[in-house]
Design a protein around this motif. Structure first.
Motif, PDB file in Angstrom:
ATOM      1  N   THR A  85      34.236  30.535  39.960  1.00 56.57           N
ATOM      2  CA  THR A  85      33.111  29.538  40.603  1.00 56.57           C
ATOM      3  C   THR A  85      33.080  29.818  42.182  1.00 56.57           C
ATOM      4  OG1 THR A  85      34.034  28.070  39.157  1.00 56.57           O
ATOM      5  CG2 THR A  85      32.905  27.168  41.072  1.00 56.57           C
ATOM      6  N   VAL A  86      34.011  30.110  42.857  1.00 53.75           N
ATOM      7  CA  VAL A  86      33.821  30.553  44.307  1.00 53.75           C
ATOM      8  C   VAL A  86      32.987  31.809  44.471  1.00 53.75           C
ATOM      9  CG1 VAL A  86      35.140  31.134  46.171  1.00 53.75           C
ATOM     10  CG2 VAL A  86      36.080  29.392  44.951  1.00 53.75           C
ATOM     11  N   ASN A  87      33.341  32.786  43.797  1.00 47.48           N
ATOM     12  CA  ASN A  87      32.387  33.972  43.869  1.00 47.48           C
ATOM     13  C   ASN A  87      30.864  33.720  43.431  1.00 47.48           C
ATOM     14  OD1 ASN A  87      33.965  37.028  44.266  1.00 47.48           O
ATOM     15  ND2 ASN A  87      35.358  35.322  43.430  1.00 47.48           N
ATOM     16  N   VAL A  88      30.785  33.047  42.704  1.00 42.45           N
ATOM     17  CA  VAL A  88      29.264  32.677  42.047  1.00 42.45           C
ATOM     18  C   VAL A  88      28.560  31.971  43.119  1.00 42.45           C
ATOM     19  CG1 VAL A  88      27.861  31.587  40.396  1.00 42.45           C
ATOM     20  CG2 VAL A  88      29.487  33.040  39.705  1.00 42.45           C
ATOM     21  N   ARG A 140      40.540  43.542  37.920  1.00 38.19           N
ATOM     22  CA  ARG A 140      40.702  42.580  38.944  1.00 38.19           C
ATOM     23  C   ARG A 140      40.921  41.374  38.143  1.00 38.19           C
ATOM     24  NH1 ARG A 140      36.809  46.050  40.321  1.00 38.19           N
ATOM     25  NH2 ARG A 140      36.955  46.648  42.443  1.00 38.19           N
ATOM     26  N   PHE A 141      42.147  40.664  38.397  1.00 43.92           N
ATOM     27  CA  PHE A 141      42.394  39.432  37.830  1.00 43.92           C
ATOM     28  C   PHE A 141      41.498  38.402  38.525  1.00 43.92           C
ATOM     29  CE2 PHE A 141      44.285  35.392  37.455  1.00 43.92           C
ATOM     30  CZ  PHE A 141      44.373  35.100  36.020  1.00 43.92           C
ATOM     31  N   VAL A 142      40.683  37.552  37.516  1.00 44.57           N
ATOM     32  CA  VAL A 142      39.719  36.629  38.332  1.00 44.57           C
ATOM     33  C   VAL A 142      39.979  35.359  37.479  1.00 44.57           C
ATOM     34  CG1 VAL A 142      37.300  35.771  38.696  1.00 44.57           C
ATOM     35  CG2 VAL A 142      38.273  38.262  38.880  1.00 44.57           C
ATOM     36  N   SER A 143      40.555  34.144  37.994  1.00 42.46           N
ATOM     37  CA  SER A 143      40.640  32.799  37.620  1.00 42.46           C
ATOM     38  C   SER A 143      39.378  32.025  37.547  1.00 42.46           C
ATOM     39  CB  SER A 143      41.709  32.008  38.341  1.00 42.46           C
ATOM     40  OG  SER A 143      41.063  31.850  39.602  1.00 42.46           O
ATOM     41  N   ASP A 144      39.360  31.088  36.840  1.00 43.60           N
ATOM     42  CA  ASP A 144      38.325  30.361  36.567  1.00 43.60           C
ATOM     43  C   ASP A 144      37.574  29.762  37.673  1.00 43.60           C
ATOM     44  OD1 ASP A 144      36.273  29.056  34.239  1.00 43.60           O
ATOM     45  OD2 ASP A 144      37.083  27.233  35.525  1.00 43.60           O
ATOM     46  N   ASN A 145      38.681  29.303  38.567  1.00 46.45           N
ATOM     47  CA  ASN A 145      38.038  28.683  39.876  1.00 46.45           C
ATOM     48  C   ASN A 145      37.557  29.843  40.827  1.00 46.45           C
ATOM     49  OD1 ASN A 145      38.314  26.433  42.156  1.00 46.45           O
ATOM     50  ND2 ASN A 145      39.785  27.818  43.024  1.00 46.45           N
ATOM     51  N   ASN A 188      33.349  41.926  43.732  1.00 45.00           N
ATOM     52  CA  ASN A 188      33.368  40.927  42.790  1.00 45.00           C
ATOM     53  C   ASN A 188      31.779  40.318  42.495  1.00 45.00           C
ATOM     54  OD1 ASN A 188      35.637  40.988  41.788  1.00 45.00           O
ATOM     55  ND2 ASN A 188      36.636  39.405  42.803  1.00 45.00           N
ATOM     56  N   GLU A 189      31.391  40.047  43.651  1.00 43.11           N
ATOM     57  CA  GLU A 189      29.980  39.421  43.712  1.00 43.11           C
ATOM     58  C   GLU A 189      28.900  40.531  42.880  1.00 43.11           C
ATOM     59  OE1 GLU A 189      30.586  37.205  47.760  1.00 43.11           O
ATOM     60  OE2 GLU A 189      29.548  38.781  47.823  1.00 43.11           O
ATOM     61  N   ILE A 190      28.849  41.826  43.488  1.00 41.83           N
ATOM     62  CA  ILE A 190      28.052  42.789  42.784  1.00 41.83           C
ATOM     63  C   ILE A 190      28.377  42.880  41.382  1.00 41.83           C
ATOM     64  CG2 ILE A 190      29.635  45.066  43.138  1.00 41.83           C
ATOM     65  CD1 ILE A 190      25.564  44.406  43.638  1.00 41.83           C
ATOM     66  N   LEU A 191      29.672  42.726  40.919  1.00 47.37           N
ATOM     67  CA  LEU A 191      29.875  43.010  39.269  1.00 47.37           C
ATOM     68  C   LEU A 191      29.624  41.753  38.491  1.00 47.37           C
ATOM     69  CD1 LEU A 191      33.741  44.153  39.821  1.00 47.37           C
ATOM     70  CD2 LEU A 191      31.611  45.442  38.643  1.00 47.37           C
TER      71      LEU A 191
END
Length: 230
Positions: free
Chosen positions: A194-197, A186-191, A156-159
């Motif tokens: 934020t965590v991944n960024v 991949r389902f990614v919520s708003d929260n 997810n981070e590289i994406l």
């Protein structure tokens, strides 16, 4: 970022489609003169043309013929008419697909993605390497490397980094990032975004790069690219 030329004379529909497609990180251009669509086509140099059949001056079939005489750029027709002959005609003229109005936006975006994927092969591993602020970003290895060392990112981070670097120095909305990750199954919520960024920025800090991922409150994020000395 793919450039789309939307040839639609209904101003309300044009604006609605443009706003939705912009949310998916497409760059959308309209037509300034329906008697000379080819001028806009030449100026924009789009990666895909979305064109209505019923237009002022000349119909969409006419402009499809004109475009095909100069380019093999993919063409997607829109039409409020339900005549099977319209679909047959559009295919015979070299269109890549056909969407009948009224349509669900999910259908339109799915067809656009399918065309771009097929024509430009954008979902493959063609783009494997990018340089960014002196760092080597290798998408297939999930790594970022500088003279100071190397870090490994999660998928997810590289994406996220790939999406931001692909539009460096421009705001990428949170919605666009979430949809980009969701489109990659991949389902990614708003929260979760934020965590991944935050995790991405913390890892980039190890290479003194975290500062180049800027948050624009209420809008999204920017991957800043500093001008490199000649």
């Amino acid at each position: 970022m793919f450039k789309l030329l939307l040839v639609e004379d209904d101003a309300t529909l044009y604006q609605e489609i443009k706003e939705r497609l912009t949310g998916w990180s497409y760059e959308v251009f309209g037509v300034t003169d329906f008697s000379n669509v080819m001028q806009d086509f030449t100026d924009v140099k789009p990666d895909l043309v979305i064109i209505d059949i019923q237009l002022p001056k000349f119909d969409g079939f006419h402009w499809c013929r004109m475009i095909r005489s100069h380019s093999n750029v993919p063409i997607l027709f829109l039409s409020s008419r339900d005549h099977p002959s319209d679909m047959v005609m559009s295919m015979q003229l070299g269109a890549d697909d056909f969407v009948q109005k009224p349509f669900h936006f999910d259908v339109l975006i799915a067809k656009i993605q399918a065309i771009l994927r097929r024509v430009y092969n954008y979902n493959t591993e063609q783009v494997q390497f990018k340089t960014w602020n002196g760092a080597a970003v290798e998408y297939q290895k999930n790594t970022v490397t500088t003279e100071a060392g190397s870090i490994e990112l999660t998928k997810n981070e590289i994406l996220i980094l790939r999406e931001l670097i692909g539009q460096k120095n421009k705001i990428v909305t949170r919605e666009a990032l979430i949809k980009s990750l969701w489109d990659d199954e991949r389902f990614v919520s708003d929260n979760t975004l934020t965590v991944n960024v935050n995790r991405l920025r913390k890892k980039l800090d190890e290479l003194s790069l975290g500062q180049y991922i800027e948050t624009k409150v209420g809008q999204g994020y920017i991957a800043v690219e500093e001008a490199q000395p000649l």
